[in-house]
Design an enzyme around this catalytic site. Structure first.
Site, mmCIF file in Angstrom:
data_model
loop_
_atom_site.group_PDB
_atom_site.id
_atom_site.type_symbol
_atom_site.label_atom_id
_atom_site.label_comp_id
_atom_site.label_asym_id
_atom_site.label_seq_id
_atom_site.Cartn_x
_atom_site.Cartn_y
_atom_site.Cartn_z
ATOM 1 N N GLN A 111 0.915 -1.281 0.040
ATOM 2 C CA GLN A 111 0.108 0.016 -0.054
ATOM 3 C C GLN A 111 0.918 1.205 0.041
ATOM 4 O O GLN A 111 1.535 1.593 1.078
ATOM 5 C CB GLN A 111 -1.085 0.113 1.330
ATOM 6 C CG GLN A 111 -2.101 1.243 1.070
ATOM 7 C CD GLN A 111 -2.660 1.178 2.492
ATOM 8 O OE1 GLN A 111 -2.346 1.785 3.355
ATOM 9 N NE2 GLN A 111 -4.230 0.712 2.357
ATOM 10 N N TYR A 144 -6.096 10.563 3.656
ATOM 11 C CA TYR A 144 -4.778 10.740 3.239
ATOM 12 C C TYR A 144 -4.403 11.960 2.141
ATOM 13 O O TYR A 144 -5.362 12.666 1.715
ATOM 14 C CB TYR A 144 -4.116 9.541 2.990
ATOM 15 C CG TYR A 144 -3.921 8.485 4.111
ATOM 16 C CD1 TYR A 144 -4.764 8.157 4.966
ATOM 17 C CD2 TYR A 144 -2.605 7.696 4.264
ATOM 18 C CE1 TYR A 144 -4.662 7.394 6.192
ATOM 19 C CE2 TYR A 144 -2.528 7.009 4.942
ATOM 20 C CZ TYR A 144 -3.374 6.627 5.912
ATOM 21 O OH TYR A 144 -3.308 5.885 7.208
#
Length: 400
Positions: free
Chosen positions: A100, A170
């Protein structure tokens, strides 16, 4: 058409997977010095030996200020050997490995990292009690290049899949959310502008790696807060990403690590345990009305993102990964019947790493995770993320 068996093989981009199950990226807490450890490798080997086809390492930062906190791995030459060792260990068990790849943006703890966090727009950080600065054009050019460099290094390390983090508030997600993106330049305003960074990163990474590995993205079906990514916005972003043709699949998530984390997890809300694990300033802040509202309560029900995910399935033709409250074999089979190509699991595999193997052998039809979410605060404990309930049952001592 016949509904595929969730345990039948499938191709994800150029990668052949032994079945359609994915261990979702769940923070491991096993890199105390920002390096791969034996404990991190063992953490991933558990579900891999337990039958999962693709395990996802969470989370790999592309830049120092993009870490959630200082213990997170930054992908670079100094971490390459450890990442290769991890990939080799997973491959030896017949599974594939995903990384990720992301930049935490406003979710980064600038005080812990020693570098101020950046976001779409400036804002106070509830994590570091510092001001998060608005990313400049130079920052966005640098970060895009950092994604490319990280992608190349992970390919060198032997990773099979790159998962670009575009959810949970994010950095990329902060640009998508109108409540977090108040910019007046080409990166703000219209959805096309707000989605520019997501599309730019996906294109740059694909141009770098070609078809050497699969490239996917974690996207939001809904952020769960006013001013966040809505289902309608998420669908439009997904359509743009599909039309660009740079991604092999989307993993459908939700919630915001910055504004509303429980929207993703559902079930128990361990406020006391979470507060106890926080530094004193954050612990005190959680006692305020604003702090208490951060840990909202949402009742758990199996497959809780299904209604929203079905809207994405109807609107898109590209492969999709179903995620959110998957605990039963019946739910996995329903996801296949609904047309999803993969099923991603988190807490159920933390509780029982061998659950999938037992399901495939006919010895289990559902996991025993009770979704108390007491595992969430353990990411800050010595020894990393674990299931406190399983520890209590086993009689093993709990980490500090």
């Amino acid at each position: 058409m016949a509904v595929p068996d969730v345990f039948s093989p499938i191709t994800l981009g150029p990668v052949r997977l032994r079945n359609r199950t994915v261990k979702a990226a769940t923070f491991e807490g096993r890199t105390p010095h920002g390096q791969v450890t034996d404990e991190l490798i063992d953490y991933h080997l558990g579900p891999v030996r337990g039958g999962v086809a693709l395990t996802t390492v969470a989370y790999l930062a592309v830049a120092p200020e993009g870490r959630t906190h200082r213990e997170v791995i930054v992908v670079g030459e100094d971490t390459l050997a450890g990442l290769a060792r991890l990939a080799d260990a997973v491959h030896a068990e017949g599974a594939a490995i995903a990384g990720q790849v992301g930049h935490a943006g406003p979710v980064a703890n600038g005080r812990s990292n020693g570098v101020r966090a950046i976001a779409a727009s400036g804002m106070p950080s509830p994590l570091s009690m510092q001001m998060i600065r608005s990313a400049t054009e130079a920052d966005l050019t640098r970060v895009t290049k950092a994604y490319v460099a990280a992608a190349r290094l992970l390919v060198r390390a032997g990773f099979d899949v790159l998962e670009l983090h575009m959810a949970h508030s994010y950095l990329i997600s902060s640009f998508l959310a109108p409540g977090l993106n108040r910019r007046k330049d080409r990166w703000g305003g219209s959805l096309e502008n707000r989605a520019r960074l997501a599309r730019q990163v996906a294109r740059a990474v694909r141009d770098e790696v070609g078809d050497e590995v699969a490239v996917t993205a974690k996207v939001s079906t809904s952020d769960g807060f006013k001013g966040g990514v809505t289902t309608e916005t998420g669908l439009e972003v997904a359509r743009l990403l599909e039309a660009d043709g740079n991604l092999d699949a989307l993993q459908l998530s939700g919630g915001s690590s910055l504004m509303n984390p429980m929207y993703l997890f559902r079930g128990g809300t361990p406020v006391a345990e979470f507060a106890a694990a926080m530094p004193l300033p954050v612990r005190l802040g959680m006692r305020t009305p604003v702090g208490r509202s951060f840990m909202k309560s949402y009742e758990f029900h199996e497959g809780y993102f299904r209604d929203k995910a079905l809207q994405f399935r109807e609107a898109l033709s590209m492969p999709l990964m179903f995620l959110g409250g998957v605990n039963r074999l019946e739910t996995m089979q329903q996801a296949m019947a609904d047309g999803f190509e993969h099923v991603a699991m988190g807490r159920a595999l933390l509780r029982e790493p061998d659950l999938l193997a037992r399901m495939q052998a006919g010895r289990a039809v559902e996991g025993v995770c009770i979704h108390c979410n007491r595992c969430m605060p353990t990411i800050y404990a010595d020894g990393g993320t674990r299931c406190p309930v399983a520890l209590e049952i086993s009689g093993a001592p709990a980490p500090a």
